[in-house]
Design a protein around this motif. Structure first.
Motif, mmCIF file in Angstrom:
data_model
loop_
_atom_site.group_PDB
_atom_site.id
_atom_site.type_symbol
_atom_site.label_atom_id
_atom_site.label_comp_id
_atom_site.label_asym_id
_atom_site.label_seq_id
_atom_site.Cartn_x
_atom_site.Cartn_y
_atom_site.Cartn_z
ATOM 1 N N THR A 63 79.420 53.643 17.157
ATOM 2 C CA THR A 63 77.965 53.767 17.022
ATOM 3 C C THR A 63 77.614 55.077 16.331
ATOM 4 O O THR A 63 76.714 55.128 15.495
ATOM 5 C CB THR A 63 77.315 53.679 18.425
ATOM 6 O OG1 THR A 63 77.647 52.409 18.973
ATOM 7 C CG2 THR A 63 75.815 53.832 18.364
ATOM 8 N N ASP A 99 75.339 46.769 15.199
ATOM 9 C CA ASP A 99 76.251 47.318 16.204
ATOM 10 C C ASP A 99 76.693 46.218 17.181
ATOM 11 O O ASP A 99 75.902 45.348 17.540
ATOM 12 C CB ASP A 99 75.500 48.411 16.998
ATOM 13 C CG ASP A 99 76.427 49.540 17.413
ATOM 14 O OD1 ASP A 99 77.635 49.436 17.183
ATOM 15 O OD2 ASP A 99 75.917 50.549 17.953
ATOM 16 N N ASP A 100 77.950 46.313 17.604
ATOM 17 C CA ASP A 100 78.472 45.448 18.670
ATOM 18 C C ASP A 100 78.338 43.959 18.366
ATOM 19 O O ASP A 100 77.750 43.204 19.139
ATOM 20 C CB ASP A 100 77.777 45.782 20.011
ATOM 21 C CG ASP A 100 78.148 47.167 20.485
ATOM 22 O OD1 ASP A 100 79.313 47.551 20.318
ATOM 23 O OD2 ASP A 100 77.264 47.874 21.009
ATOM 24 N N ARG A 103 83.521 59.207 25.299
ATOM 25 C CA ARG A 103 82.343 59.263 26.172
ATOM 26 C C ARG A 103 82.714 59.886 27.524
ATOM 27 O O ARG A 103 81.935 60.605 28.129
ATOM 28 C CB ARG A 103 81.785 57.854 26.358
ATOM 29 C CG ARG A 103 80.309 57.862 26.673
ATOM 30 C CD ARG A 103 79.735 56.485 26.652
ATOM 31 N NE ARG A 103 79.547 55.971 25.323
ATOM 32 C CZ ARG A 103 79.771 54.709 24.971
ATOM 33 N NH1 ARG A 103 80.215 53.852 25.856
ATOM 34 N NH2 ARG A 103 79.557 54.312 23.750
HETATM 35 MG MG MG Z 1 78.692 51.622 20.530
#
Ligand code: MG
Ligand code: ADP
Length: 443
Positions: free
Chosen positions: A155, A211-212, A309
């Motif tokens: 992202t 995205d995704d 993350r």
């Molecule tokens: Mg993402």
């Protein structure tokens, strides 16, 4: 099971699923659900409408079964009640359907730029490809398909392209959207009989960032509309960039769709190496105005390795603690605070990564394959051996170990462990290979 324990199960499920789905998905479908206190043996969940219930059962049954007890009849010990619509004071939270344009403005994270994306061997190629399409939209690789595990920067790069195009190609229109929002938009426009308006809008976009895309799987009706939009944009030399948690060939999508996605360039983003992780930790803490000593940055990077993350989560916790207690950050503080997050707490530093490394060497496969989905016999066997050794050598919960293998379920891990335990007894070659891998890990 007591009601409060069932509530805990739900909370644990939410904690597990939150980093594994998009924030829009979480916000639309999961956060509106409330646990209703009940004397029943089942967990009772209040949902805003019947669609939310269907959605949860369609998409999360497997994950739910890891947290919610299963009854003798095989069903999950959970029930749904639909909230009363007439209670005006608290309107039922409906899945939020945003217009694509509105979402584009609010969802391009100002911090996700090319400049703030740290390069390393695992992502250099993808970053160059992303920059290539941002510098010359529609003229290099089209579409660009970026795939990789959760939290590895897909992202971030997609937003980076968006920022760059907006700043440098002011005449071009860009649109960032998650595949989920695309579907939501489509549903709204179908309902309002305004589908032509939507088609016109998407087909006027110069750079479409989606995205995704894995969210399109098993949604055949939407796939066709998506494919049409896709083809018409590509035919006009408009740039499309897609991200996904898997390469196109591993997505459960139609052949037509997979072929379209493979038209341009497919680029994988891998797990950053130690030095890159240290650089990311330092950059992220700097962004937060927090300084991390080098030795502590190395310590964190050495233990948290498969998701950037999570590195950020660790920095946030450490920063909050040190600010509140006004204590300096030392390795001891980091160790204590991050105990649960750290993957290897054993003194001889065995970690999932060291297991993967050793198994990859002995079985002559790539480390990335061990975390992937490939069912090729040799790779699948090596993967099962790695899972077997992880369970044997690490004192972690099955859930945590399984998630280190590209988000597998704990039952997959357990199955692999059982299978290899039995197989070893029958197959002396395999036994020797495992012995060798184990020796490497423990040395
Ligand atoms: Mg993402
Ligand atoms: P994904 O979309 O692949 O799940 P994200 O792009 O949301 O992952 O990245 C998760 C977090 O990690 C973000 O805060 C992002 O800025 C950060 N991140 C990931 N890779 C890098 C990198 N190479 N350099 C800097 N930050 C990164």
């Amino acid at each position: 099971m007591a009601v409060c324990e069932l509530e805990d199960c739900w909370i644990q499920f939410l904690d597990f699923i939150k980093p594994r789905c998009s924030s829009a998905e979480f916000q639309n479908w999961l956060s509106p659900i409330q646990v209703i206190p009940s004397t029943k043996e089942d967990l009772v969940l209040q949902v805003p409408n019947i669609f939310v219930r269907e959605y949860i059962l369609d998409n999360y049954k497997k994950e739910l079964s890891c947290f919610i007890p299963v009854k003798a009849d095989g069903d999950l010990a959970m029930q749904f009640v639909v909230s009363e619509p007439e209670k005006k004071a608290a309107p039922a939270p409906m899945p939020m359907i945003e217009s694509a344009q509105k979402q584009d403005e609010s969802l391009l994270n100002p911090q996700y730029t090319f400049e703030s994306f740290i390069e390393g061997p695992s992502n250099q190629f993808v970053k160059s490809a992303a920059q290539g399409v941002a510098f010359r939209p529609g003229k290099t690789f089209n579409p660009l398909f970026i795939h990789g595990g959760v939290g590895l920067g897909k992202t971030h790069l997609l937003h980076g392209i968006g920022h760059y195009v907006r700043a440098q190609h002011k005449k071009l229109s860009t649109q960032y959207i998650t595949a989920e929002s695309f579907i939501n938009d489509l549903v709204t426009h179908l309902r309002n009989k305004s589908i032509d308006k939507m088609k016109k809008f998407y087909r006027s976009v110069d750079v479409l960032l989606i995205d995704d895309i894995q969210f399109l799987q098993n949604r055949l009706n939407f796939e066709e509309e998506f494919c049409n939009t896709f083809e018409s944009l590509i035919n006009q030399n408009k740039q499309i960039v897609l991200t996904s948690d898997k390469p196109p060939s591993q997505l459960k999508l139609s052949e037509r769709m997979v072929a379209r996605m493979e038209w341009g360039l497919v680029a994988g983003i891998g797990i950053p190496d130690l030095e890159t992780r240290v650089a990311i930790i330092q950059q992220k803490s700097l962004q937060k105005g927090f300084s991390i000593p080098n030795s502590v940055a190395f310590f964190i990077a050495d233990h948290i390795f498969h998701n950037v993350r999570q590195l950020e989560g660790a920095i946030n916790r450490l920063a909050a603690h040190c600010r509140l207690t006004e204590t300096p950050l030392t390795q001891e503080v980091a160790e204590n605070l991050l105990k649960e997050t750290l993957y290897s707490s054993s003194p001889n530093k065995i970690s999932v990564e060291s297991i993967l490394k050793s198994v990859a060497t002995v079985f002559e496969v790539r480390m990335s394959d061990l975390k992937g989905e490939t069912r090729v016999k040799e790779i699948a066997l090596a993967r099962q051996v790695a899972m077997y050794l992880a369970k044997e050598l690490l004192q972690e919960s099955l859930m945590k170990l399984a998630s280190s293998f590209g988000g597998k379920s704990h039952s997959t891990l357990l199955h692999s462990w059982k299978k290899i335990s039995l197989e070893m007894e029958k197959n002396p070659v395999l036994k020797k290979q495992i012995f060798l891998a184990r020796k490497n890990i423990e040395s």
